[in-house]
Design a protein around this motif. Structure first.
Motif, PDB file in Angstrom:
ATOM      1  N   TYR A  69      -0.056  -9.091  -6.131  1.00  0.00           N
ATOM      2  CA  TYR A  69       0.602 -10.008  -4.996  1.00  0.00           C
ATOM      3  C   TYR A  69       1.342  -8.909  -4.120  1.00  0.00           C
ATOM      4  CZ  TYR A  69      -0.351 -14.782  -6.601  1.00  0.00           C
ATOM      5  OH  TYR A  69      -0.748 -16.108  -6.840  1.00  0.00           O
ATOM      6  N   LEU A  70       2.041  -8.251  -4.427  1.00  0.00           N
ATOM      7  CA  LEU A  70       3.082  -7.190  -3.600  1.00  0.00           C
ATOM      8  C   LEU A  70       1.958  -6.340  -3.074  1.00  0.00           C
ATOM      9  CD1 LEU A  70       5.943  -6.461  -5.884  1.00  0.00           C
ATOM     10  CD2 LEU A  70       5.972  -7.830  -3.930  1.00  0.00           C
ATOM     11  N   ALA A  71       1.000  -5.467  -3.591  1.00  0.00           N
ATOM     12  CA  ALA A  71      -0.141  -4.989  -3.014  1.00  0.00           C
ATOM     13  C   ALA A  71      -0.755  -5.314  -1.751  1.00  0.00           C
ATOM     14  CB  ALA A  71      -0.918  -4.122  -3.916  1.00  0.00           C
ATOM     15  N   ILE A  72      -1.212  -6.479  -1.970  1.00  0.00           N
ATOM     16  CA  ILE A  72      -1.695  -7.483  -1.068  1.00  0.00           C
ATOM     17  C   ILE A  72      -1.122  -7.644   0.188  1.00  0.00           C
ATOM     18  CG2 ILE A  72      -3.263  -9.611  -0.654  1.00  0.00           C
ATOM     19  CD1 ILE A  72      -4.120  -9.397  -3.364  1.00  0.00           C
ATOM     20  N   ILE A  73       0.264  -7.956  -0.001  1.00  0.00           N
ATOM     21  CA  ILE A  73       1.013  -8.543   0.756  1.00  0.00           C
ATOM     22  C   ILE A  73       1.358  -7.110   1.629  1.00  0.00           C
ATOM     23  CG2 ILE A  73       3.599  -9.196   1.333  1.00  0.00           C
ATOM     24  CD1 ILE A  73       3.155 -10.889  -1.399  1.00  0.00           C
ATOM     25  N   TYR A  74       1.565  -5.912   1.130  1.00  0.00           N
ATOM     26  CA  TYR A  74       1.959  -4.915   1.623  1.00  0.00           C
ATOM     27  C   TYR A  74       0.899  -4.537   2.782  1.00  0.00           C
ATOM     28  CZ  TYR A  74       2.625  -0.092   2.909  1.00  0.00           C
ATOM     29  OH  TYR A  74       2.982   1.160   3.579  1.00  0.00           O
ATOM     30  N   GLU A  75      -0.506  -4.826   2.584  1.00  0.00           N
ATOM     31  CA  GLU A  75      -1.597  -4.382   3.343  1.00  0.00           C
ATOM     32  C   GLU A  75      -1.589  -5.579   4.517  1.00  0.00           C
ATOM     33  OE1 GLU A  75      -3.603  -1.747   3.251  1.00  0.00           O
ATOM     34  OE2 GLU A  75      -2.614  -1.249   1.509  1.00  0.00           O
ATOM     35  N   ASN A  76      -1.244  -6.645   4.111  1.00  0.00           N
ATOM     36  CA  ASN A  76      -1.587  -7.825   5.173  1.00  0.00           C
ATOM     37  C   ASN A  76      -0.098  -7.896   6.169  1.00  0.00           C
ATOM     38  OD1 ASN A  76      -3.993  -9.013   4.610  1.00  0.00           O
ATOM     39  ND2 ASN A  76      -3.226  -9.976   3.007  1.00  0.00           N
ATOM     40  N   GLU A  77       0.783  -7.056   5.747  1.00  0.00           N
ATOM     41  CA  GLU A  77       2.005  -6.868   6.539  1.00  0.00           C
ATOM     42  C   GLU A  77       2.918  -8.150   6.516  1.00  0.00           C
ATOM     43  OE1 GLU A  77       1.854  -4.607   9.919  1.00  0.00           O
ATOM     44  OE2 GLU A  77       1.262  -2.720   8.766  1.00  0.00           O
ATOM     45  N   ALA A 100       9.806  -1.141  -5.743  1.00  0.00           N
ATOM     46  CA  ALA A 100       9.978  -0.364  -4.308  1.00  0.00           C
ATOM     47  C   ALA A 100       9.152   0.428  -4.094  1.00  0.00           C
ATOM     48  CB  ALA A 100      11.376   0.581  -4.651  1.00  0.00           C
ATOM     49  N   ALA A 101       8.238   0.918  -4.914  1.00  0.00           N
ATOM     50  CA  ALA A 101       7.109   1.765  -4.707  1.00  0.00           C
ATOM     51  C   ALA A 101       6.126   0.888  -3.856  1.00  0.00           C
ATOM     52  CB  ALA A 101       6.419   2.371  -5.880  1.00  0.00           C
ATOM     53  N   VAL A 102       5.678  -0.295  -4.586  1.00  0.00           N
ATOM     54  CA  VAL A 102       4.673  -1.041  -3.783  1.00  0.00           C
ATOM     55  C   VAL A 102       5.052  -1.478  -2.607  1.00  0.00           C
ATOM     56  CG1 VAL A 102       3.502  -3.191  -4.071  1.00  0.00           C
ATOM     57  CG2 VAL A 102       3.846  -1.842  -6.112  1.00  0.00           C
ATOM     58  N   ARG A 103       6.645  -1.882  -2.329  1.00  0.00           N
ATOM     59  CA  ARG A 103       7.058  -2.016  -0.991  1.00  0.00           C
ATOM     60  C   ARG A 103       6.874  -1.137   0.173  1.00  0.00           C
ATOM     61  NH1 ARG A 103      11.270  -6.434  -0.314  1.00  0.00           N
ATOM     62  NH2 ARG A 103      12.223  -4.898   0.992  1.00  0.00           N
ATOM     63  N   GLU A 104       6.739   0.191  -0.408  1.00  0.00           N
ATOM     64  CA  GLU A 104       6.865   1.269   0.414  1.00  0.00           C
ATOM     65  C   GLU A 104       5.387   1.876   0.532  1.00  0.00           C
ATOM     66  OE1 GLU A 104       9.652   3.945  -1.177  1.00  0.00           O
ATOM     67  OE2 GLU A 104      11.283   2.366  -0.923  1.00  0.00           O
ATOM     68  N   GLY A 105       4.476   1.364  -0.064  1.00  0.00           N
ATOM     69  CA  GLY A 105       3.035   1.715  -0.072  1.00  0.00           C
ATOM     70  C   GLY A 105       2.848   2.773  -0.650  1.00  0.00           C
ATOM     71  N   ARG A 106       3.651   3.244  -1.845  1.00  0.00           N
ATOM     72  CA  ARG A 106       3.484   4.579  -2.814  1.00  0.00           C
ATOM     73  C   ARG A 106       2.703   4.139  -4.094  1.00  0.00           C
ATOM     74  NH1 ARG A 106       8.030   5.854  -4.689  1.00  0.00           N
ATOM     75  NH2 ARG A 106       9.180   4.362  -4.001  1.00  0.00           N
ATOM     76  N   ALA A 120      -6.238  -3.649  -5.586  1.00  0.00           N
ATOM     77  CA  ALA A 120      -5.816  -4.843  -4.769  1.00  0.00           C
ATOM     78  C   ALA A 120      -5.605  -4.344  -3.326  1.00  0.00           C
ATOM     79  CB  ALA A 120      -4.684  -5.521  -5.280  1.00  0.00           C
ATOM     80  N   ALA A 121      -5.057  -3.180  -3.077  1.00  0.00           N
ATOM     81  CA  ALA A 121      -4.907  -2.803  -1.655  1.00  0.00           C
ATOM     82  C   ALA A 121      -6.026  -2.547  -0.954  1.00  0.00           C
ATOM     83  CB  ALA A 121      -4.089  -1.654  -1.670  1.00  0.00           C
ATOM     84  N   LYS A 122      -7.231  -1.812  -1.712  1.00  0.00           N
ATOM     85  CA  LYS A 122      -8.193  -1.487  -1.161  1.00  0.00           C
ATOM     86  C   LYS A 122      -9.221  -2.866  -0.899  1.00  0.00           C
ATOM     87  CE  LYS A 122      -8.889   3.215  -2.645  1.00  0.00           C
ATOM     88  NZ  LYS A 122      -9.848   4.257  -3.308  1.00  0.00           N
ATOM     89  N   ILE A 123      -9.131  -3.622  -1.931  1.00  0.00           N
ATOM     90  CA  ILE A 123      -9.962  -4.765  -1.779  1.00  0.00           C
ATOM     91  C   ILE A 123      -9.445  -5.561  -0.315  1.00  0.00           C
ATOM     92  CG2 ILE A 123      -9.940  -7.520  -2.634  1.00  0.00           C
ATOM     93  CD1 ILE A 123     -12.122  -5.776  -3.540  1.00  0.00           C
ATOM     94  N   THR A 124      -8.168  -5.618  -0.144  1.00  0.00           N
ATOM     95  CA  THR A 124      -7.620  -6.187   0.987  1.00  0.00           C
ATOM     96  C   THR A 124      -7.596  -5.632   2.177  1.00  0.00           C
ATOM     97  OG1 THR A 124      -5.756  -7.207  -0.347  1.00  0.00           O
ATOM     98  CG2 THR A 124      -5.405  -7.119   1.935  1.00  0.00           C
ATOM     99  N   ARG A 125      -7.456  -4.120   2.195  1.00  0.00           N
ATOM    100  CA  ARG A 125      -7.810  -3.344   3.475  1.00  0.00           C
ATOM    101  C   ARG A 125      -8.864  -3.273   4.064  1.00  0.00           C
ATOM    102  NH1 ARG A 125      -4.559   0.461   1.675  1.00  0.00           N
ATOM    103  NH2 ARG A 125      -6.373   1.667   0.489  1.00  0.00           N
ATOM    104  N   GLN A 126     -10.059  -3.351   2.781  1.00  0.00           N
ATOM    105  CA  GLN A 126     -11.389  -3.024   3.309  1.00  0.00           C
ATOM    106  C   GLN A 126     -12.405  -4.246   3.373  1.00  0.00           C
ATOM    107  OE1 GLN A 126     -10.972   1.335   1.419  1.00  0.00           O
ATOM    108  NE2 GLN A 126     -12.842   0.397   0.989  1.00  0.00           N
ATOM    109  N   ARG A 127     -11.543  -5.262   3.367  1.00  0.00           N
ATOM    110  CA  ARG A 127     -12.198  -6.777   3.146  1.00  0.00           C
ATOM    111  C   ARG A 127     -13.264  -6.793   2.176  1.00  0.00           C
ATOM    112  NH1 ARG A 127      -8.388  -6.122   6.077  1.00  0.00           N
ATOM    113  NH2 ARG A 127      -8.177  -6.916   8.390  1.00  0.00           N
ATOM    114  N   GLY A 128     -13.032  -6.328   0.974  1.00  0.00           N
ATOM    115  CA  GLY A 128     -14.024  -6.409  -0.036  1.00  0.00           C
ATOM    116  C   GLY A 128     -15.109  -5.485  -0.264  1.00  0.00           C
ATOM    117  N   THR A 182      10.624  -4.550   6.211  1.00  0.00           N
ATOM    118  CA  THR A 182      10.147  -4.355   7.436  1.00  0.00           C
ATOM    119  C   THR A 182       8.833  -3.843   7.194  1.00  0.00           C
ATOM    120  OG1 THR A 182      12.260  -3.807   8.473  1.00  0.00           O
ATOM    121  CG2 THR A 182      10.394  -2.897   9.556  1.00  0.00           C
ATOM    122  N   ALA A 183       7.527  -4.447   7.693  1.00  0.00           N
ATOM    123  CA  ALA A 183       6.382  -4.095   7.605  1.00  0.00           C
ATOM    124  C   ALA A 183       5.952  -2.759   8.158  1.00  0.00           C
ATOM    125  CB  ALA A 183       5.422  -5.314   8.262  1.00  0.00           C
TER     126      ALA A 183
END
Length: 191
Positions: A69-77, A100-106, A120-128, A182-183
């Motif tokens: 969830y956090l990784a996807i939320i990060y990508e979707n800001e 903290a790391a996921v919130r910072e994209g690390r 999860a971040a790649k799936i979101t960022r690259q639309r699958g 802050t996104a």
């Protein structure tokens, strides 16, 4: 709030939504602002509630589910969901350094959870559209094809909430105090 959206109460929501809001109140002890916005559309509120319940049935542990969830939320800001899921992650016993790391994209320290965060971040960022190598790396960390598809369930859940919050500029709930975020601002449309 923007775009004419409002925070519904049971009295102002369509009847089908009011019934669902009452159910959320009973289950959570309060009605989150996201649900109050979604109440404008009984179908949207029902879809979100159903997906949330289905996401709870995925193959992931509560900690893994929250990392995804956090990784996807990060990508979707989504600032609203990041604040909410920060506290939900704490309740699921995800450690503060990982959150903290996921919130910072690390990257995060745990290799398996990092593979989940990254996938999860790649799936979101690259639309699958991820590579076979991306899927293989995820599986090499201990996941399988069920896990691949379970990430999509979590992404679908967050698509509804993250996009709703972008459209309405949903205000944070009081339980989110201290978890504001802050996104990165990569997705903001030009004025």
């Amino acid at each position: 709030m923007i775009n004419g959206f409002k925070l519904h109460e049971t009295a102002s929501a369509p009847a089908a939504s009011a019934e669902m809001l009452n159910g959320v109140q009973k289950a959570w002890g309060f009605v989150p602002n996201l649900h109050r916005v979604l109440a404008e559309s009984p179908a949207a509120l029902e879809a979100y509630n159903a997906l949330w319940d289905i996401a709870e049935k995925t193959s992931f542990t509560p900690q893994e589910r929250n990392i995804a969830y956090l990784a996807i939320i990060y990508e979707n800001e989504c600032t609203y969901c990041m604040a909410g899921h920060t506290n939900l992650s704490r309740m699921a016993k995800v450690d503060n350094a990982t959150i903290a790391a996921v919130r910072e994209g690390r990257p995060i320290a745990d290799a398996k959870l990092e593979a989940l965060r990254e996938f999860a971040a790649k799936i979101t960022r690259q639309r699958g559209f991820v590579s076979e190598a991306d899927v293989a790396a995820f599986k090499a960390a201990g996941y399988d094809n069920q896990s691949v598809l379970d990430v999509l369930v979590i992404a679908a859940t967050k698509l509804i909430s993250n996009y709703t919050n972008h459209l309405a500029d949903t205000p944070n709930d009081s339980f989110m105090k201290g978890a504001e975020w802050t996104a990165p601002g990569k997705l903001r449309p030009a004025a």
